[in-house]
Structure formats: structure tokens, C-alpha cells
Design a protein around this motif. Structure first.
Motif, mmCIF file in Angstrom:
data_model
loop_
_atom_site.group_PDB
_atom_site.id
_atom_site.type_symbol
_atom_site.label_atom_id
_atom_site.label_comp_id
_atom_site.label_asym_id
_atom_site.label_seq_id
_atom_site.Cartn_x
_atom_site.Cartn_y
_atom_site.Cartn_z
ATOM 1 N N GLY A 1 -9.448 -11.848 29.978
ATOM 2 C CA GLY A 1 -10.756 -12.135 30.561
ATOM 3 C C GLY A 1 -11.650 -12.896 29.613
ATOM 4 O O GLY A 1 -12.390 -13.796 30.029
ATOM 5 N N GLN A 2 -11.598 -12.560 28.337
ATOM 6 C CA GLN A 2 -12.381 -13.286 27.346
ATOM 7 C C GLN A 2 -11.929 -14.743 27.259
ATOM 8 O O GLN A 2 -12.751 -15.651 27.175
ATOM 9 C CB GLN A 2 -12.235 -12.627 25.969
ATOM 10 C CG GLN A 2 -12.939 -11.309 25.853
ATOM 11 C CD GLN A 2 -14.444 -11.491 25.801
ATOM 12 O OE1 GLN A 2 -14.961 -12.378 25.142
ATOM 13 N NE2 GLN A 2 -15.139 -10.642 26.506
ATOM 14 N N ALA A 3 -10.629 -14.972 27.291
ATOM 15 C CA ALA A 3 -10.100 -16.336 27.202
ATOM 16 C C ALA A 3 -10.489 -17.158 28.425
ATOM 17 O O ALA A 3 -10.918 -18.309 28.304
ATOM 18 C CB ALA A 3 -8.585 -16.303 27.052
ATOM 19 N N VAL A 4 -10.358 -16.578 29.605
ATOM 20 C CA VAL A 4 -10.711 -17.297 30.829
ATOM 21 C C VAL A 4 -12.207 -17.584 30.860
ATOM 22 O O VAL A 4 -12.636 -18.664 31.268
ATOM 23 C CB VAL A 4 -10.259 -16.499 32.074
ATOM 24 C CG1 VAL A 4 -10.817 -17.093 33.348
ATOM 25 C CG2 VAL A 4 -8.747 -16.455 32.138
ATOM 26 N N GLY A 5 -13.007 -16.631 30.413
ATOM 27 C CA GLY A 5 -14.452 -16.847 30.369
ATOM 28 C C GLY A 5 -14.836 -17.980 29.443
ATOM 29 O O GLY A 5 -15.719 -18.784 29.757
ATOM 30 N N GLN A 6 -14.176 -18.068 28.302
ATOM 31 C CA GLN A 6 -14.454 -19.164 27.367
ATOM 32 C C GLN A 6 -14.069 -20.510 27.973
ATOM 33 O O GLN A 6 -14.785 -21.500 27.809
ATOM 34 C CB GLN A 6 -13.684 -18.963 26.062
ATOM 35 C CG GLN A 6 -14.159 -17.796 25.246
ATOM 36 C CD GLN A 6 -15.511 -18.045 24.636
ATOM 37 O OE1 GLN A 6 -15.826 -19.152 24.236
ATOM 38 N NE2 GLN A 6 -16.316 -17.012 24.579
ATOM 39 N N LEU A 7 -12.933 -20.540 28.657
ATOM 40 C CA LEU A 7 -12.484 -21.794 29.254
ATOM 41 C C LEU A 7 -13.374 -22.213 30.418
ATOM 42 O O LEU A 7 -13.577 -23.405 30.657
ATOM 43 C CB LEU A 7 -11.036 -21.662 29.735
ATOM 44 C CG LEU A 7 -9.984 -21.543 28.638
ATOM 45 C CD1 LEU A 7 -8.619 -21.271 29.256
ATOM 46 C CD2 LEU A 7 -9.946 -22.812 27.809
#
Length: 52
Positions: free
Chosen positions: A30-36
Motif C-alpha cells: 500500500g505504501q508503494a502504490v500510494g507513492q506511485l
């Protein structure tokens, strides 16, 4: 602090250690998708508006 508590949490809750490991994976995903997703938006529409 989260990883050392896995055995105690697995004993207290009706789940296995693999289920608890999935929560950590889901959080990081979720953190990675949010950053992207929010990174390019914040560059395009200023930085304050997408974060709010």
C-alpha cells in the motif's frame, strides 16, 4: 517492534504466522502504490492539494 511480536500475536489471535506476515506485506504494498499514485499528482497539481 512489529516483527518480534509475531509469535505472541499468533498465540492470542486465531491465525497463523503467515497471516500476520501478510499484514506487513499488504502495508508495504500500500505504501508503494500510494507513492506511485500520489507522487506524480503532487508534482502536477502543487504539493498541498493532493496530500489533503
Amino acid at each position: 517492534m512489529y516483527l518480534p511480536g509475531f509469535p505472541a500475536t499468533a498465540r492470542e489471535l486465531p491465525t497463523h504466522a503467515s497471516g500476520l506476515q501478510l499484514t506487513g506485506t499488504a502495508f508495504l504494498f500500500g505504501q508503494a502504490v500510494g507513492q506511485l499514485a500520489l507522487g506524480p499528482l503532487s508534482e502536477r497539481y502543487e504539493r498541498r492539494k493532493p496530500i489533503l
